[in-house]
Every structure is written in C-alpha cells, then in structure tokens.
Design a protein around this motif. Structure first.
Motif, PDB file in Angstrom:
ATOM      1  N   PHE A  50     -26.571  -8.205 -16.615  1.00  0.00           N
ATOM      2  CA  PHE A  50     -26.298  -8.950 -15.388  1.00  0.00           C
ATOM      3  C   PHE A  50     -25.018  -8.443 -14.740  1.00  0.00           C
ATOM      4  CE2 PHE A  50     -25.019 -13.345 -13.602  1.00  0.00           C
ATOM      5  CZ  PHE A  50     -25.622 -13.064 -12.383  1.00  0.00           C
ATOM      6  N   ALA A  51     -24.010  -8.170 -15.565  1.00  0.00           N
ATOM      7  CA  ALA A  51     -22.736  -7.682 -15.040  1.00  0.00           C
ATOM      8  C   ALA A  51     -22.909  -6.343 -14.315  1.00  0.00           C
ATOM      9  CB  ALA A  51     -21.734  -7.521 -16.190  1.00  0.00           C
ATOM     10  N   GLU A  52     -23.704  -5.472 -14.881  1.00  0.00           N
ATOM     11  CA  GLU A  52     -23.891  -4.183 -14.223  1.00  0.00           C
ATOM     12  C   GLU A  52     -24.653  -4.346 -12.910  1.00  0.00           C
ATOM     13  OE1 GLU A  52     -24.980   0.367 -15.443  1.00  0.00           O
ATOM     14  OE2 GLU A  52     -26.330  -1.212 -16.027  1.00  0.00           O
ATOM     15  N   ASP A  53     -25.651  -5.233 -12.893  1.00  0.00           N
ATOM     16  CA  ASP A  53     -26.383  -5.487 -11.648  1.00  0.00           C
ATOM     17  C   ASP A  53     -25.438  -6.024 -10.571  1.00  0.00           C
ATOM     18  OD1 ASP A  53     -28.673  -4.654 -12.889  1.00  0.00           O
ATOM     19  OD2 ASP A  53     -29.388  -6.684 -13.347  1.00  0.00           O
ATOM     20  N   LEU A  54     -24.560  -6.943 -10.967  1.00  0.00           N
ATOM     21  CA  LEU A  54     -23.605  -7.509 -10.009  1.00  0.00           C
ATOM     22  C   LEU A  54     -22.687  -6.429  -9.444  1.00  0.00           C
ATOM     23  CD1 LEU A  54     -22.582 -10.728 -11.977  1.00  0.00           C
ATOM     24  CD2 LEU A  54     -23.936 -10.665  -9.865  1.00  0.00           C
ATOM     25  N   ALA A  55     -22.230  -5.551 -10.327  1.00  0.00           N
ATOM     26  CA  ALA A  55     -21.338  -4.474  -9.882  1.00  0.00           C
ATOM     27  C   ALA A  55     -22.041  -3.560  -8.891  1.00  0.00           C
ATOM     28  CB  ALA A  55     -20.839  -3.690 -11.091  1.00  0.00           C
ATOM     29  N   GLN A  56     -23.288  -3.252  -9.169  1.00  0.00           N
ATOM     30  CA  GLN A  56     -24.042  -2.382  -8.257  1.00  0.00           C
ATOM     31  C   GLN A  56     -24.243  -3.053  -6.902  1.00  0.00           C
ATOM     32  OE1 GLN A  56     -24.873   0.694  -8.739  1.00  0.00           O
ATOM     33  NE2 GLN A  56     -24.412   0.935 -10.912  1.00  0.00           N
ATOM     34  N   GLU A  57     -24.488  -4.363  -6.903  1.00  0.00           N
ATOM     35  CA  GLU A  57     -24.629  -5.082  -5.638  1.00  0.00           C
ATOM     36  C   GLU A  57     -23.318  -5.050  -4.852  1.00  0.00           C
ATOM     37  OE1 GLU A  57     -26.171  -9.019  -6.092  1.00  0.00           O
ATOM     38  OE2 GLU A  57     -27.771  -8.391  -7.439  1.00  0.00           O
ATOM     39  N   ALA A  58     -22.208  -5.152  -5.551  1.00  0.00           N
ATOM     40  CA  ALA A  58     -20.907  -5.099  -4.878  1.00  0.00           C
ATOM     41  C   ALA A  58     -20.678  -3.719  -4.258  1.00  0.00           C
ATOM     42  CB  ALA A  58     -19.795  -5.433  -5.874  1.00  0.00           C
ATOM     43  N   VAL A  59     -21.086  -2.685  -4.953  1.00  0.00           N
ATOM     44  CA  VAL A  59     -20.960  -1.325  -4.411  1.00  0.00           C
ATOM     45  C   VAL A  59     -21.787  -1.195  -3.126  1.00  0.00           C
ATOM     46  CG1 VAL A  59     -21.565   1.088  -4.824  1.00  0.00           C
ATOM     47  CG2 VAL A  59     -20.399  -0.218  -6.605  1.00  0.00           C
ATOM     48  N   ALA A  60     -23.005  -1.750  -3.157  1.00  0.00           N
ATOM     49  CA  ALA A  60     -23.850  -1.695  -1.958  1.00  0.00           C
ATOM     50  C   ALA A  60     -23.197  -2.443  -0.798  1.00  0.00           C
ATOM     51  CB  ALA A  60     -25.225  -2.291  -2.287  1.00  0.00           C
ATOM     52  N   GLU A  61     -22.556  -3.574  -1.112  1.00  0.00           N
ATOM     53  CA  GLU A  61     -21.895  -4.343  -0.058  1.00  0.00           C
ATOM     54  C   GLU A  61     -20.682  -3.583   0.501  1.00  0.00           C
ATOM     55  OE1 GLU A  61     -21.941  -8.443  -0.768  1.00  0.00           O
ATOM     56  OE2 GLU A  61     -20.235  -8.886   0.527  1.00  0.00           O
ATOM     57  N   ALA A  62     -19.985  -2.873  -0.370  1.00  0.00           N
ATOM     58  CA  ALA A  62     -18.851  -2.066   0.092  1.00  0.00           C
ATOM     59  C   ALA A  62     -19.321  -0.985   1.070  1.00  0.00           C
ATOM     60  CB  ALA A  62     -18.147  -1.432  -1.107  1.00  0.00           C
ATOM     61  N   LEU A  63     -20.424  -0.353   0.744  1.00  0.00           N
ATOM     62  CA  LEU A  63     -20.958   0.687   1.629  1.00  0.00           C
ATOM     63  C   LEU A  63     -21.308   0.110   3.002  1.00  0.00           C
ATOM     64  CD1 LEU A  63     -23.233   2.605  -0.913  1.00  0.00           C
ATOM     65  CD2 LEU A  63     -21.197   3.511   0.225  1.00  0.00           C
ATOM     66  N   ALA A  64     -21.727  -1.149   3.021  1.00  0.00           N
ATOM     67  CA  ALA A  64     -22.097  -1.789   4.295  1.00  0.00           C
ATOM     68  C   ALA A  64     -20.876  -2.299   5.059  1.00  0.00           C
ATOM     69  CB  ALA A  64     -23.064  -2.944   4.016  1.00  0.00           C
ATOM     70  N   GLN A  65     -19.861  -2.809   4.334  1.00  0.00           N
ATOM     71  CA  GLN A  65     -18.731  -3.477   4.995  1.00  0.00           C
ATOM     72  C   GLN A  65     -17.568  -2.544   5.329  1.00  0.00           C
ATOM     73  OE1 GLN A  65     -17.105  -7.122   3.598  1.00  0.00           O
ATOM     74  NE2 GLN A  65     -19.070  -8.032   3.040  1.00  0.00           N
ATOM     75  N   TRP A  66     -17.198  -1.678   4.418  1.00  0.00           N
ATOM     76  CA  TRP A  66     -15.970  -0.916   4.587  1.00  0.00           C
ATOM     77  C   TRP A  66     -15.945  -0.020   5.834  1.00  0.00           C
ATOM     78  CZ3 TRP A  66     -14.507   0.914  -1.084  1.00  0.00           C
ATOM     79  CH2 TRP A  66     -14.250  -0.229  -1.865  1.00  0.00           C
ATOM     80  N   PRO A  67     -17.086   0.540   6.268  1.00  0.00           N
ATOM     81  CA  PRO A  67     -17.023   1.337   7.505  1.00  0.00           C
ATOM     82  C   PRO A  67     -16.550   0.516   8.709  1.00  0.00           C
ATOM     83  CG  PRO A  67     -19.033   1.831   6.303  1.00  0.00           C
ATOM     84  CD  PRO A  67     -18.411   0.653   5.621  1.00  0.00           C
ATOM     85  N   HIS A  68     -16.713  -0.810   8.641  1.00  0.00           N
ATOM     86  CA  HIS A  68     -16.316  -1.665   9.763  1.00  0.00           C
ATOM     87  C   HIS A  68     -14.966  -2.347   9.521  1.00  0.00           C
ATOM     88  CE1 HIS A  68     -20.402  -1.014  11.110  1.00  0.00           C
ATOM     89  NE2 HIS A  68     -20.843  -1.457   9.946  1.00  0.00           N
ATOM     90  N   SER A  69     -14.764  -2.795   8.279  1.00  0.00           N
ATOM     91  CA  SER A  69     -13.546  -3.557   7.984  1.00  0.00           C
ATOM     92  C   SER A  69     -12.410  -2.675   7.488  1.00  0.00           C
ATOM     93  CB  SER A  69     -13.851  -4.622   6.910  1.00  0.00           C
ATOM     94  OG  SER A  69     -14.248  -4.003   5.695  1.00  0.00           O
ATOM     95  N   GLY A  70     -12.736  -1.442   7.110  1.00  0.00           N
ATOM     96  CA  GLY A  70     -11.726  -0.586   6.508  1.00  0.00           C
ATOM     97  C   GLY A  70     -11.710  -0.745   4.996  1.00  0.00           C
ATOM     98  N   VAL A  71     -11.069   0.202   4.336  1.00  0.00           N
ATOM     99  CA  VAL A  71     -11.015   0.165   2.877  1.00  0.00           C
ATOM    100  C   VAL A  71      -9.912  -0.800   2.444  1.00  0.00           C
ATOM    101  CG1 VAL A  71     -10.625   1.522   0.796  1.00  0.00           C
ATOM    102  CG2 VAL A  71     -11.810   2.553   2.747  1.00  0.00           C
ATOM    103  N   PRO A  72     -10.222  -1.740   1.554  1.00  0.00           N
ATOM    104  CA  PRO A  72      -9.192  -2.695   1.114  1.00  0.00           C
ATOM    105  C   PRO A  72      -8.094  -1.988   0.330  1.00  0.00           C
ATOM    106  CG  PRO A  72     -11.175  -2.929  -0.210  1.00  0.00           C
ATOM    107  CD  PRO A  72     -11.519  -1.983   0.902  1.00  0.00           C
ATOM    108  N   ALA A  73      -6.971  -2.692   0.186  1.00  0.00           N
ATOM    109  CA  ALA A  73      -5.828  -2.090  -0.512  1.00  0.00           C
ATOM    110  C   ALA A  73      -6.155  -1.783  -1.962  1.00  0.00           C
ATOM    111  CB  ALA A  73      -4.627  -3.022  -0.429  1.00  0.00           C
ATOM    112  N   ASN A  74      -6.956  -2.612  -2.574  1.00  0.00           N
ATOM    113  CA  ASN A  74      -7.337  -2.405  -3.972  1.00  0.00           C
ATOM    114  C   ASN A  74      -8.859  -2.423  -4.067  1.00  0.00           C
ATOM    115  OD1 ASN A  74      -7.835  -2.518  -6.741  1.00  0.00           O
ATOM    116  ND2 ASN A  74      -5.955  -3.659  -7.135  1.00  0.00           N
ATOM    117  N   PRO A  75      -9.503  -1.282  -3.898  1.00  0.00           N
ATOM    118  CA  PRO A  75     -10.970  -1.253  -3.838  1.00  0.00           C
ATOM    119  C   PRO A  75     -11.640  -1.811  -5.090  1.00  0.00           C
ATOM    120  CG  PRO A  75     -10.049   0.845  -3.116  1.00  0.00           C
ATOM    121  CD  PRO A  75      -8.917   0.059  -3.695  1.00  0.00           C
ATOM    122  N   ALA A  76     -11.102  -1.488  -6.265  1.00  0.00           N
ATOM    123  CA  ALA A  76     -11.727  -1.961  -7.499  1.00  0.00           C
ATOM    124  C   ALA A  76     -11.669  -3.486  -7.591  1.00  0.00           C
ATOM    125  CB  ALA A  76     -11.041  -1.331  -8.706  1.00  0.00           C
TER     126      ALA A  76
END
Length: 449
Positions: A50-76
């Motif tokens: 479950f933890a790995e699935d959650l992490a992968q979903e977060a990565v997908a969300e980063a790919l969708a959000q960061w181009p618009h919001s910018g890269v956060p100070a602490n990506p991890a």
C-alpha cells in the motif's frame, strides 16, 4: 550526499511550466529518495505494498501539479505529505476512519506551516525506516530473485524496465516477481519492524548477500553483450554504504563495503573504448579511482577493528586490498593471497574460492602447482557447467607450453560462457590470437578479472 546537493541545485533551478525539466526533477527526486519515502510511508500505514502504491500516486500528482505550481522547496517531503493524504482518502473510502487517521493527521500537522513543501525534513539524515525497508525486502519468506527485484525496486528506486535490462530478463518477469513478493509479505503478515536482535545477524546475511549479488552482476555480467554494468555495481555499493551507516557495529557490512570499493576502484581501467575487457595485468593502475581506494582502506580497518575473527566479505576485502596496494602483478604478494583464499575456503567453501586459490598458488609457485588443484576440481565434476574451470586450466596449460590441450580448454570454456565479451576473449585465446599475451600475463588474478 553530493547527489542530494545536486538535486537541490536542480530543483532550485527548475522553472515552473517547463514540463520536461519538471519531469527530470520528479524522476531525480524519486531515484534518490524512493527508499526513504516508501519506508516512512510503510511505517505509518503498516502495509508495504500500500505504501508503494501511495508513493507512486504522489509521483503522478507531482507530474501534474509542479509544472503549474513550481517545484516545492523539499520535493521528497511534498511527495510524502501527498501520499499520506492519499492514504487518509483511501481509508475514508474504505469506511475505515479509525485511530490511524487521527494519528496520521496529527503527524501531517507536525512541523509545517500549512503548505506541503514546508514539512520539516532533513534530506541528509538517514533513519531506521530505510533499514527496516532493506530488511523487509530481504525477508526470508521471499526467494533470492524476489528479494533482489524488490530491493532494487523499493530501496534502489529502479523501475521494472531498468531491473529487467540489468538482468536481461523480461519486464513481465520482474513485474511478476515484485507482485508475488508483495503478496508473500502480506500473507506472512510481515510487520514493518527490524527483526529481533537474535535474528538480526541471520537476516543481515541475506541483505548483504543480495547486495553482493547485485555488485557481482555489475562487476562481470553473467550473460549478455556487455562484460560489466558499472551502474548496477555502484548502486549496490551505495546501498551497502547506507547499510553500514545504519549498522555501524556489524563488521561484515564494512567488509562488504571495502570489497566493493576496492573492486569498483578498478572500473575506470577495465574496458577498452569499444567494450573489450582489459584484464588486471594490463590495466593502467594510475587510472584506478583513488577515492574508492581510500574508502576501501577505511572500511577494511573498521571491519578488522570490530572483530578479530574474519568473515567472508572481510577476507575477500583483504584479498582485494593486496591487489590494490601492489604496483604490478609481479610485485603482488601472492603467497598472502593464497593463504587468505585458504582461510576463505574454510569460512565459505566453494569451487570458485578453491579456483582462486589455485590461481594465487600458480602465481606464487608456478603454473604446475596451480594446475594440480584445478585438475582436482575438474575431476570432481565442477567443470561440467562452470566455464571458469576450463578457462583457468587453459591459461595454466598455455603457460606450461601445452598449447593443444590449452586450445581445447579455451574452446570448452567459450562454449559454456554466457557473456558475449567473455566468450570472445576465450575464443581469441583458443585461436592463439592472444598467444603472446598469455605468456606475458600469466593467469588472471581472478577467474573473471
């Protein structure tokens, strides 16, 4: 440490709305921080898959959000926070809004000012979560291939495609191994905990065995077109150094790091530009990586300080140190190497260790002395499938001037070798193309060196 600094520089320089740059930042973040992210999530949700699935979903969300919001100070930290929120959403959907949500929600509020990227997290600190993750990936309920695939995936951060390329197996095979491994861990109800103290040494042996297997495959590939895969070997060294940092009182961890470092130090001089192998006797020793040699010495000293009796990896590191400290093959202390291989054979007996001892004795006392040992191994039936026996036997016969027998042994070794580059070298020796070099080199310091 430097890689994390590089990542931070990349992050700081990545503009918003640059999709390609953002994708590289996301990939780099995942590559470096996957183990910590997955380990931290596993501790919170109590389910490794479950933890790995959650992490992968977060990565997908980063790919969708960061181009618009910018890269956060602490990506991890951002990825971890998003993954935890996804966990809460999932539990809500499952109608399991219990105390775990309260615990997780409280954790989300700790140390942040309201934005996901502001979660406090020192990216240079390594806590016990990663160690737990390594031990889970190498749990004894899993087969060794499954342990290896899972370790590379969740600790090393490699994709299934990268793992498949590294071991020349189909992607579907890797996927199946990982899926089955997760199911096996779930069926066994493996907790996200370090093993009890009395089981740790045994479990650590499995962890180190997986890392050593990874490194060996990178040092000399078992099959395929390339003689070595340096990237895979260096990944194994990185993971071994993490393990050594977490289990600093375990001598064999330091022994393994030392062995890997001494061996990897030779990588810059092991291949011609076209990929042709360069054996130890012909390598430019001035090109060996000095920083890795220093790491090898430090780790070996640490291993020997922690325990008088020497384990398998520490003994192999001592042998590697003999080669590293010698100016040439001729000046190498072969008597000491032969004695160390004798010690190693008493700790972990194997035909390959005995073959290595035969090589050292041949260098110290002449090819006839080494050939006697190799003949005993061959008579025992080991050479039926192991190409290293006829390979070394051919070298020794050539040094004794028994060319016809050497030719037959090289051809037999080539027929058994699965690595294309290694087969080419053996066939060249069989043809006599390498006749002068054989006499000059003597035998290799290691059957595949």
């Amino acid at each position: 440490m430097d890689r994390r600094r590089d990542l931070l520089r990349t992050v700081n320089g990545a503009p918003a709305n640059d999709t390609e740059s953002i994708a590289r930042v996301v990939a780099a973040t995942w590559r470096i921080e996957a183990a910590k992210i997955t380990a931290g999530l596993s501790r919170h949700v109590g389910d490794f898959g479950f933890a790995e699935d959650l992490a992968q979903e977060a990565v997908a969300e980063a790919l969708a959000q960061w181009p618009h919001s910018g890269v956060p100070a602490n990506p991890a930290a951002w990825l971890t926070t998003v993954a935890k929120r996804r966990a809460i959403d999932t539990w809500r959907r499952r109608d399991r809004f219990d105390e775990r949500i309260a615990m997780l929600a409280e954790n989300l509020d700790d140390g942040q000012d309201g934005s996901a990227g502001a979660l406090l997290w020192d990216p240079d600190s390594i806590d016990d979560d990663v160690l737990r993750l390594i031990f889970i990936s190498c749990h004894p309920v899993l087969s060794r291939p499954a342990q290896l695939a899972l370790t590379l995936r969740v600790v090393g951060g490699l994709s299934t495609e990268q793992i498949a390329r590294a071991f020349l197996i189909p992607v579907t095979t890797v996927q199946q191994r990982i899926v089955r491994a997760k199911k096996a861990l779930a069926r066994a109800d493996v907790p996200f905990e370090l093993p009890p103290e009395n089981e740790r040494s045994e479990r650590l042996g499995g962890v180190l065995g997986v890392l050593y297997l990874m490194f060996s495959e990178g040092h000399v590939a078992a099959s395929g077109p390339d003689w070595m895969r340096p990237g895979l070997a260096m990944e194994a060294l990185r993971l071994a150094r993490i393990t050594a940092g977490l289990l600093s009182r375990e001598p064999e961890v330091h022994g393994l790091v030392s062995l890997m470092a001494f061996t990897a130090a030779r990588f810059p001089s092991r291949l011609e530009p076209d990929g042709t192998p360069i054996l130890l006797a012909d390598q430019d020793r001035s090109a060996w990586d000095r920083s890795l040699l220093r790491l090898g010495r430090r780790s070996l000293q640490r291993a020997t300080e922690l325990r008088d009796s020497r384990g398998s990896y520490t003994l192999q590191a001592m042998i590697a140190s003999c080669h590293a400290e010698s100016e040439s093959v001729a000046s190498t202390d072969w008597q000491r190497i032969a004695a160390l291989y004798g010690d190693l054979n008493r700790v972990t007996p194997s035909p390959v260790t005995e073959l290595n001892r035969a090589i050292a004795i041949a260098e110290a006392n002449g090819p006839a002395a080494g050939l006697d040992i190799v003949d005993d191994l061959a008579a025992g039936g080991t050479s039926a499938t192991l190409h290293l026996i006829p390979s070394v036997r051919g070298e020794l016969l050539a040094r004794l001037g028994r060319r016809r027998e050497a030719h037959a042994e090289f051809e037999r070794a080539a027929s058994l070798a699965a690595n294309d580059r290694e087969r080419d070298v053996l066939l060249a020796k069989a043809r006599g193309d390498d006749r002068d070099a054989v006499g000059r080199r003597g035998v290799p310091s290691h059957p595949r060196d």
